[in-house]
Design an enzyme around this catalytic site. Structure first.
Site, PDB file in Angstrom:
ATOM      1  CD  GLU A  17      -3.010   1.035   2.147  1.00 59.93           C
ATOM      2  OE1 GLU A  17      -3.817   0.148   1.798  1.00 59.93           O
ATOM      3  OE2 GLU A  17      -3.173   1.734   3.151  1.00 59.93           O
ATOM      4  CG  HIS A  77      -7.733   2.797  -0.998  1.00 58.81           C
ATOM      5  ND1 HIS A  77      -7.482   2.649   0.348  1.00 58.81           N
ATOM      6  CD2 HIS A  77      -7.214   1.699  -1.588  1.00 58.81           C
ATOM      7  CE1 HIS A  77      -6.829   1.515   0.556  1.00 58.81           C
ATOM      8  NE2 HIS A  77      -6.646   0.922  -0.611  1.00 58.81           N
TER       9      HIS A  77
HETATM   10  P1  FAD Z   1     -18.375   1.240   6.964  1.00 60.79           P
HETATM   11  O1  FAD Z   1     -18.268  -0.085   6.337  1.00 60.79           O
HETATM   12  O2  FAD Z   1     -19.487   2.130   6.522  1.00 60.79           O
HETATM   13  O3  FAD Z   1     -18.427   1.030   8.546  1.00 60.79           O
HETATM   14  C1  FAD Z   1     -18.294   2.123   9.456  1.00 60.79           C
HETATM   15  C2  FAD Z   1     -19.056   1.811  10.747  1.00 60.79           C
HETATM   16  O4  FAD Z   1     -20.455   1.861  10.501  1.00 60.79           O
HETATM   17  C3  FAD Z   1     -18.798   0.411  11.313  1.00 60.79           C
HETATM   18  O5  FAD Z   1     -18.849   0.490  12.706  1.00 60.79           O
HETATM   19  C4  FAD Z   1     -19.959  -0.427  10.774  1.00 60.79           C
HETATM   20  O6  FAD Z   1     -20.244  -1.559  11.572  1.00 60.79           O
HETATM   21  C5  FAD Z   1     -21.084   0.606  10.826  1.00 60.79           C
HETATM   22  N1  FAD Z   1     -22.136   0.395   9.819  1.00 60.79           N
HETATM   23  C6  FAD Z   1     -21.974   0.024   8.531  1.00 60.79           C
HETATM   24  N2  FAD Z   1     -23.155  -0.005   7.901  1.00 60.79           N
HETATM   25  C7  FAD Z   1     -24.108   0.362   8.811  1.00 60.79           C
HETATM   26  C8  FAD Z   1     -25.518   0.543   8.767  1.00 60.79           C
HETATM   27  N3  FAD Z   1     -26.224   0.293   7.656  1.00 60.79           N
HETATM   28  N4  FAD Z   1     -26.150   0.955   9.904  1.00 60.79           N
HETATM   29  C9  FAD Z   1     -25.462   1.186  11.046  1.00 60.79           C
HETATM   30  N5  FAD Z   1     -24.118   1.024  11.147  1.00 60.79           N
HETATM   31  C10 FAD Z   1     -23.447   0.630  10.045  1.00 60.79           C
HETATM   32  N6  FAD Z   1      -9.650   5.953   5.093  1.00 60.79           N
HETATM   33  C11 FAD Z   1      -9.405   6.936   4.175  1.00 60.79           C
HETATM   34  O7  FAD Z   1      -9.757   8.110   4.414  1.00 60.79           O
HETATM   35  N7  FAD Z   1      -8.763   6.660   3.000  1.00 60.79           N
HETATM   36  C12 FAD Z   1      -8.368   5.406   2.663  1.00 60.79           C
HETATM   37  O8  FAD Z   1      -7.804   5.185   1.595  1.00 60.79           O
HETATM   38  C13 FAD Z   1      -8.597   4.340   3.606  1.00 60.79           C
HETATM   39  N8  FAD Z   1      -8.232   3.067   3.330  1.00 60.79           N
HETATM   40  C14 FAD Z   1      -8.533   2.051   4.225  1.00 60.79           C
HETATM   41  C15 FAD Z   1      -8.207   0.722   3.889  1.00 60.79           C
HETATM   42  C16 FAD Z   1      -8.475  -0.317   4.788  1.00 60.79           C
HETATM   43  C17 FAD Z   1      -8.117  -1.741   4.409  1.00 60.79           C
HETATM   44  C18 FAD Z   1      -9.066  -0.027   6.046  1.00 60.79           C
HETATM   45  C19 FAD Z   1      -9.330  -1.134   7.028  1.00 60.79           C
HETATM   46  C20 FAD Z   1      -9.423   1.283   6.373  1.00 60.79           C
HETATM   47  C21 FAD Z   1      -9.174   2.334   5.466  1.00 60.79           C
HETATM   48  N9  FAD Z   1      -9.534   3.667   5.756  1.00 60.79           N
HETATM   49  C22 FAD Z   1      -9.272   4.673   4.832  1.00 60.79           C
HETATM   50  C23 FAD Z   1     -10.170   4.011   7.028  1.00 60.79           C
HETATM   51  C24 FAD Z   1     -11.738   3.967   6.919  1.00 60.79           C
HETATM   52  O9  FAD Z   1     -12.170   4.989   6.053  1.00 60.79           O
HETATM   53  C25 FAD Z   1     -12.304   4.158   8.319  1.00 60.79           C
HETATM   54  O10 FAD Z   1     -12.021   3.035   9.129  1.00 60.79           O
HETATM   55  C26 FAD Z   1     -13.795   4.522   8.389  1.00 60.79           C
HETATM   56  O11 FAD Z   1     -14.106   4.958   9.720  1.00 60.79           O
HETATM   57  C27 FAD Z   1     -14.754   3.394   8.072  1.00 60.79           C
HETATM   58  O12 FAD Z   1     -14.791   3.114   6.750  1.00 60.79           O
HETATM   59  P2  FAD Z   1     -15.575   1.784   6.223  1.00 60.79           P
HETATM   60  O13 FAD Z   1     -15.543   1.848   4.757  1.00 60.79           O
HETATM   61  O14 FAD Z   1     -15.021   0.586   6.890  1.00 60.79           O
HETATM   62  O15 FAD Z   1     -17.048   2.113   6.774  1.00 60.79           O
END
Ligand code: FAD
Length: 292
Positions: A17, A77
């Site tokens: 990455e 991303h």
């Molecule tokens: P989601 O999948 O939407 O989850 C967020 C929270 O909401 C979780 O607690 C989940 O359980 C909850 N949730 C999901 N759907 C619902 C629903 N329908 N109702 C109620 N609750 C719900 N950040 C950046 O800014 N740029 C990047 O490039 C980046 N790359 C990443 C790559 C990886 C592999 C990882 C693990 C993280 C990365 N992040 C990045 C960080 C990420 O953006 C944060 O962790 C963010 O807070 C959550 O993103 P998510 O897509 O996992 O969110």
């Protein structure tokens, strides 16, 4: 090449990455660092998206550069929080036009100033909404999403986090990449639970080599990761000697990856953080296993 096709090859592989420059002035330095990593010919490289989309243009530029100059498959991303459907549609068009086949669909962190805001009017509250839009806009894209072996910090229980993860996968994810973790047992336990919950897509574990003591605090803050005593001892002992800490951190990450391979995982993603030396050393530590 799609990441799902790389996984289907069923051979040990490493991916790395990188993150885009935070400003125009550092663009050339970051480009050079990512090119050095690309020369290692990893299975693929992911390019993160600046928090809040601030450096969004650079993500695509860096990803295209890696793909076009070095033939390394890239994973761009994309985050959606604080954005709107029109802007995201334009991004999807740009990604599709660039020939990049893999997108990591993320919500992104909610900015501190908006934590208490009324989110009912937002176009995006969760990543599954972006997954749906990507799938609809370009069904040929290979879509990845994030998962959290130690539970996302906003979730109250692991059961709820896994239920939401299943909904996200069902919206159209082709694979998942994990948040960093420092104890492989946490991953094995998580995999067992998500398989039991009916999540069947491939999961690529993400391993972060900690190469300086300052990273530890940041990593814990970002991911809430549990630090095993063995790891804490290493940081206590070598944290004040940068070269020794780098060597020890790379050795720890190498150990983690060997254990993952030995336990049936074939593809590991390394959070190499624009550090070609770290990527090179990890790859050379694993040369016999990877056959490179
Ligand atoms: P989601 O999948 O939407 O989850 C967020 C929270 O909401 C979780 O607690 C989940 O359980 C909850 N949730 C999901 N759907 C619902 C629903 N329908 N109702 C109620 N609750 C719900 N950040 C950046 O800014 N740029 C990047 O490039 C980046 N790359 C990443 C790559 C990886 C592999 C990882 C693990 C993280 C990365 N992040 C990045 C960080 C990420 O953006 C944060 O962790 C963010 O807070 C959550 O993103 P998510 O897509 O996992 O969110």
């Amino acid at each position: 090449m799609k990441i799902t096709d790389i996984i289907k090859q069923n051979t040990f592989s490493l991916s790395f990455e990188v993150f885009p420059p935070k400003s125009e002035t550092s663009f050339e330095n970051v480009k050079a660092a990512t090119e050095q990593i690309a020369k290692l010919k990893p299975a693929f490289m992911s390019v993160t998206y600046g928090a809040g989309g601030g450096t969004s243009e650079y993500t695509l530029d860096i990803a295209k550069n890696i793909k076009n100059l070095y033939g390394v498959p890239t994973l761009a991303h994309l985050t959606c929080v604080c954005s709107n459907k029109e802007t995201i549609n334009k991004k999807i068009e740009q990604i599709s036009a660039s020939g990049i086949q893999n997108v990591m669909a993320l919500r992104g962190d909610i900015p501190e100033a908006l934590k208490d805001a009324d989110r009912s009017e937002w176009d995006y509250n969760y990543a599954f909404q972006l997954v749906e839009q990507l799938k609809q806009a370009n069904p040929n894209l290979c879509i990845g999403a994030a998962c959290y072996p130690e539970v996302h910090p906003e979730s109250t229980t692991q059961a709820d986090d896994i239920k939401r993860l299943k909904e996200k996968v069902d919206a159209g994810c082709d694979f998942l990449t994990t948040q960093m973790f420092f104890d492989n047992n946490l991953l094995y336990n998580f995999l067992y639970k998500i398989r039991e919950a009916g999540i069947t897509v491939p999961v690529i574990p993400g391993v972060m080599p900690i190469t300086n003591a300052n990273q530890v605090e940041r990593a814990i803050k970002l991911s809430g990761s549990f630090m095993p005593q063995r790891f804490k001892t290493i940081v206590d002992k070598f944290g004040t000697t940068p070269a020794a800490m780098q060597q020890a951190g790379i050795a720890y990450a190498t150990d983690q990856i060997i254990d993952l391979y030995a336990n049936g995982i074939t593809n590991v993603h390394v959070y190499s953080m624009n550090k070609p030396v770290v990527a090179q050393k990890i790859q050379s530590n694993l040369s016999e296993i990877l056959g490179v």
